[in-house]
Design an enzyme around this catalytic site. Structure first.
Site, PDB file in Angstrom:
ATOM      1  N   GLU A  26      41.778  43.252  43.824  1.00  0.00           N
ATOM      2  CA  GLU A  26      40.934  42.832  44.036  1.00  0.00           C
ATOM      3  C   GLU A  26      39.271  43.505  42.777  1.00  0.00           C
ATOM      4  O   GLU A  26      38.528  43.121  42.684  1.00  0.00           O
ATOM      5  CB  GLU A  26      40.174  41.568  44.934  1.00  0.00           C
ATOM      6  N   ARG A  74      29.548  25.903  37.157  1.00  0.00           N
ATOM      7  CA  ARG A  74      30.570  25.308  36.537  1.00  0.00           C
ATOM      8  C   ARG A  74      30.728  25.920  35.114  1.00  0.00           C
ATOM      9  O   ARG A  74      31.688  25.081  34.630  1.00  0.00           O
ATOM     10  CB  ARG A  74      30.194  24.110  37.107  1.00  0.00           C
ATOM     11  N   GLU A 121      35.091  41.360  35.922  1.00  0.00           N
ATOM     12  CA  GLU A 121      33.938  40.208  35.286  1.00  0.00           C
ATOM     13  C   GLU A 121      32.817  39.798  35.370  1.00  0.00           C
ATOM     14  O   GLU A 121      32.751  39.221  34.219  1.00  0.00           O
ATOM     15  CB  GLU A 121      35.004  39.093  36.568  1.00  0.00           C
ATOM     16  N   TRP A 137      31.759  24.055  29.893  1.00  0.00           N
ATOM     17  CA  TRP A 137      31.927  25.296  30.239  1.00  0.00           C
ATOM     18  C   TRP A 137      33.584  24.528  28.841  1.00  0.00           C
ATOM     19  O   TRP A 137      34.052  24.355  28.850  1.00  0.00           O
ATOM     20  CB  TRP A 137      32.960  25.484  31.142  1.00  0.00           C
ATOM     21  N   LYS A 153      32.557  28.655  37.565  1.00  0.00           N
ATOM     22  CA  LYS A 153      33.616  28.342  38.294  1.00  0.00           C
ATOM     23  C   LYS A 153      34.420  27.305  38.761  1.00  0.00           C
ATOM     24  O   LYS A 153      33.904  26.189  38.168  1.00  0.00           O
ATOM     25  CB  LYS A 153      32.119  28.162  40.071  1.00  0.00           C
ATOM     26  N   LYS A 195      36.619  42.284  40.788  1.00  0.00           N
ATOM     27  CA  LYS A 195      35.387  41.930  40.583  1.00  0.00           C
ATOM     28  C   LYS A 195      34.950  42.529  39.298  1.00  0.00           C
ATOM     29  O   LYS A 195      33.986  42.583  38.739  1.00  0.00           O
ATOM     30  CB  LYS A 195      35.032  42.591  41.767  1.00  0.00           C
ATOM     31  N   ASN A 226      33.855  15.750  32.431  1.00  0.00           N
ATOM     32  CA  ASN A 226      34.873  17.406  32.945  1.00  0.00           C
ATOM     33  C   ASN A 226      36.382  16.983  32.344  1.00  0.00           C
ATOM     34  O   ASN A 226      36.549  15.856  33.614  1.00  0.00           O
ATOM     35  CB  ASN A 226      34.067  18.086  34.129  1.00  0.00           C
ATOM     36  N   GLY A 227      36.915  17.488  32.321  1.00  0.00           N
ATOM     37  CA  GLY A 227      38.256  17.994  31.823  1.00  0.00           C
ATOM     38  C   GLY A 227      38.901  18.226  30.657  1.00  0.00           C
ATOM     39  O   GLY A 227      38.318  18.772  30.091  1.00  0.00           O
ATOM     40  N   HIS A 252      53.211  56.662  35.096  1.00  0.00           N
ATOM     41  CA  HIS A 252      54.266  56.076  34.088  1.00  0.00           C
ATOM     42  C   HIS A 252      53.936  55.835  32.838  1.00  0.00           C
ATOM     43  O   HIS A 252      55.009  54.717  32.466  1.00  0.00           O
ATOM     44  CB  HIS A 252      55.094  55.570  34.864  1.00  0.00           C
ATOM     45  N   CYS A 296      32.742  22.332  34.022  1.00  0.00           N
ATOM     46  CA  CYS A 296      31.538  21.881  33.591  1.00  0.00           C
ATOM     47  C   CYS A 296      30.929  20.752  34.587  1.00  0.00           C
ATOM     48  O   CYS A 296      31.584  21.050  35.945  1.00  0.00           O
ATOM     49  CB  CYS A 296      32.176  20.932  33.104  1.00  0.00           C
TER      50      CYS A 296
HETATM   51  C1  F6R Z   1      36.863  35.269  41.211  1.00  0.00           C
HETATM   52  C2  F6R Z   1      37.037  33.895  40.710  1.00  0.00           C
HETATM   53  C3  F6R Z   1      38.044  33.363  40.644  1.00  0.00           C
HETATM   54  C4  F6R Z   1      38.864  32.157  41.761  1.00  0.00           C
HETATM   55  C5  F6R Z   1      39.645  31.804  40.461  1.00  0.00           C
HETATM   56  C6  F6R Z   1      40.804  30.749  41.798  1.00  0.00           C
HETATM   57  O1  F6R Z   1      36.086  36.127  41.018  1.00  0.00           O
HETATM   58  O2  F6R Z   1      36.397  33.397  41.324  1.00  0.00           O
HETATM   59  O3  F6R Z   1      39.320  34.372  39.944  1.00  0.00           O
HETATM   60  O4  F6R Z   1      39.198  33.075  43.169  1.00  0.00           O
HETATM   61  O5  F6R Z   1      39.217  30.796  40.097  1.00  0.00           O
HETATM   62  O6  F6R Z   1      39.338  29.375  42.298  1.00  0.00           O
HETATM   63  P1  F6R Z   1      39.867  28.875  43.678  1.00  0.00           P
HETATM   64  O7  F6R Z   1      39.742  29.671  44.314  1.00  0.00           O
HETATM   65  O8  F6R Z   1      38.640  27.801  43.504  1.00  0.00           O
HETATM   66  O9  F6R Z   1      41.122  28.589  43.234  1.00  0.00           O
END
Ligand code: F6R
Length: 606
Positions: free
Chosen positions: A479, A27, A486, A76, A601, A483, A100-101, A502, A2
């Site tokens: 990772e 966000r 997602e 969000w 994000k 990537k 937000n929250g 396994h 949000c």
């Molecule tokens: C994936 C991604 C998330 C963040 C996770 C932690 O591309 O960006 O997995 O890494 O939400 O976020 P931060 O680093 O802001 O604590």
């Protein structure tokens, strides 16, 4: 998670709000809405729409009312589905509110205050609006104080009262919110990216303090009503850093910014070829005084931690654990005064990571955090902060933040090895010189990215993909898989190469892409054998090795070589290949690369 924006001043509020929402859309992008006070004696204006900010913008096109005070929100969804009604702002009586929250006790509040049956939306936020209105009898501060006394959970609220025409009131607990005042007026937002077009000076709204935004001032008071002077901060990047600058997507731009982000993070911390954290105020005692390390983070940041563990543990020979923050906080973790807790977070606001940090401090541990956002909650609550200098990361999928988290862990590992007598000065100098040379390896991959797009064309047709590697390569592959899944929505899993047989090997079919990482000399032969196992079952193998590695005949369909001679440092160019593979796959599938479905994000809910 949000995005919120508020403005009062002499500029056109609608323009400021829509521009702010566009900046904050990463966000959350389930719905967007604005509310504006349109002047003495007139009604409040409320427009909210399910869908992206662009849909809201279209709905505002014909709007004739002009206002100088308003709030905006991009959502969000947590409580209640994605629709116009659940979109913010929410109105209750004289109150208009964005949030937000998560209000954890909203069910109890509905019962306690008899709101059942009269709520219009399914959101927890509307309950807060109702409660504020219930307590509002002309004194906004009293209403806010009484309301937050009733609420448990996390919140950043921006509130307007119908009869106070040019002011916005804000209060927060955990969820982030920053504010600024300049000649043009007063602003509040979830993060500084929305303020950057107007000012570089801002402050983080302190928790449980009430901020009043007026056209000519911003004031802060504590819950007793005493004035508070907030600490002013300054952003060290400019407005271009938060724009695409000719790239089709933020993600591609941010991938290309990695060499610079690495330089900005590493170089200022080198003194005579050795890591020096005196500017960061991190004494060697932090590194020498512990007997174990607990890394705590979420998602990509946690996978950076996995690389950190695989790098540091064999050198330091002390236990290094990597912990999922959302699990750690509920599991009586083995953390005490002799533990160094390394918290990793791009945003510095991830709520599970923050909670894990607080728990670690309660257990007496020292907390060193690796954070990208200056002044964020995690940064402020840590004993020591190691700032990464990636600049703003707008794409939801993290790339350059991961890269500099890795660089930070390499620097920290090196300094710690020196402090604990595991590295001589000469060894440390050699380590650092290899680290800095990795930056040019990253650049070389970027300069030759065309073949990665060709590989992506194959991956884009698949339903499943597997990433395999051993040791450090396994840590990198975690990772890589995240990537890809997602942003391309392809089911992707990372496996320690020897573990695949396994069970999971049952999923390998003709043409299933297997991205095989084999950059570690001491286990190269073993990894190659594992690749043969999937190859024999028809897998389409994309192999990544170091330059000069001996490639057995017919072991792969596509081969990439990373120009890094030392095994420990291959992650830097490997990460770029995996990021670009995910990027091109998503783009070829025509997906929204920067804003993948269901994600946001900065995850400020549990
Ligand atoms: C994936 C991604 C998330 C963040 C996770 C932690 O591309 O960006 O997995 O890494 O939400 O976020 P931060 O680093 O802001 O604590």
């Amino acid at each position: 998670m949000c995005g919120i924006i508020g403005y009062t001043g002499h500029l056109d509020a609608l323009t400021v709000l829509l521009r702010g929402l566009e900046q904050l859309e990463y966000r959350g992008y389930d719905s967007a809405g604005i509310a504006m006070l349109s002047g003495e004696g007139e009604d409040r204006l409320l427009i909210k729409k399910a869908g992206p900010v662009a849909t809201l913008k279209d709905a505002c096109e014909e709007l004739e009312v002009r206002s100088h005070c308003g709030i905006g929100h991009t959502r969000w969804a947590t409580h209640g589905g994605v629709n116009d009604t659940n979109a913010h702002p929410h109105i209750a009586g004289k109150v208009t509110l964005i949030h937000n929250g998560i209000i954890e006790n909203y069910h109890n509040l509905i019962e306690k205050f008899g709101f059942r049956g009269s709520l219009v939306s399914e959101t927890d936020t509307e309950v807060a609006a109702r409660l504020l209105d219930y307590y509002y009898h002309g004194d906004p501060y009293e209403a806010i104080r009484k309301t937050i006394r009733e609420i448990t959970g996390s919140y950043a609220f921006c509130i307007m009262f119908e009869d106070i025409h040019d002011k916005i009131f804000c209060v927060r607990n955990v969820s982030p919110m920053v504010a600024a005042h300049m000649e043009d007026g007063s602003f509040v937002a979830s993060d500084v990216t929305a303020l950057i077009p107007y000012t570089k000076r801002y402050f983080v709204i302190p928790e449980y303090q009430i901020v009043t935004l007026a056209g000519d001032s911003v004031s802060v008071q504590d819950l007793k009503g005493d004035p508070v002077t907030p600490e002013m901060l300054e952003v060290n990047w400019n407005v271009e850093a938060a724009q695409k600058n000719g790239f089709p997507h933020f993600m591609l731009k941010e991938i290309h910014e990695q060499p610079e982000a690495l330089r900005n993070t590493i170089m200022p911390r080198l003194e005579n070829g050795l890591p020096d954290f005196s500017e960061d105020g991190i004494p060697d005692a932090v590194f020498s005084g512990c007997d174990k390390i607990a890394i705590v983070a979420c998602g990509t940041a946690m996978y950076a931690g996995m690389v950190g563990k695989a790098l540091i543990e064999p050198i330091l020979k002390i236990p290094v654990s990597v912990n999922i923050a959302s699990e750690f906080r509920y599991e009586s973790p083995l953390v005490d005064e002799k533990t160094l807790v390394l918290v990793i977070s791009q945003s510095g606001e991830t709520i599970d990571t923050l909670a894990a940090l607080r728990l670690s401090k309660e257990c007496g541990a020292k907390v060193l955090s690796v954070v990208n956002v200056k002044g964020s909650t995690i940064a402020r609550e840590s004993d020591h902060v190691f700032y990464t200098h990636a600049g703003p990361e707008i794409a939801v999928a993290s790339t350059k933040a991961y890269m500099v988290q890795l660089a930070s862990l390499y620097l920290i590992g090196c300094r710690m090895s020196m402090a604990r007598g595991k590295f001589t000065e000469a060894q440390a100098r050699d380590f650092i010189s290899r680290l800095t040379s990795s930056i040019s390896a990253v650049q070389k991959i970027l300069d030759n990215k065309k073949r990665i797009k060709e590989a992506a064309a194959v991956v884009a047709k698949a339903q499943d993909a597997f990433f395999v590697g051993r040791g450090l390569d396994y840590a990198f592959s975690l990772e890589g898989a995240l990537k890809l899944k997602e942003i391309s929505y392809i089911h992707a899993e990372a496996y320690a190469a020897g573990e695949l047989k396994h069970g999971t090997i049952a999923l390998i079919e003709e043409k299933t892409p297997v991205i095989a990482l084999a950059t570690q000399d001491h286990i190269y032969g073993k990894t190659i054998s594992n690749i043969r196992e999937v190859r024999a079952r028809g897998a389409f193998v994309i192999l990544i090795t170091k330059t000069g590695a001996e490639i057995p005949e017919d072991i792969c369909d596509i081969h990439f070589a990373v120009p890094v001679p030392h095994d420990r440092f291959t992650v830097f160019p490997v990460a770029v290949i995996l990021q670009l593979l995910a990027y091109y796959t998503s783009d070829l599938k025509g997906l929204n690369v920067d804003k993948p479905r269901n994600l946001a994000k900065s995850v400020t809910v549990e």
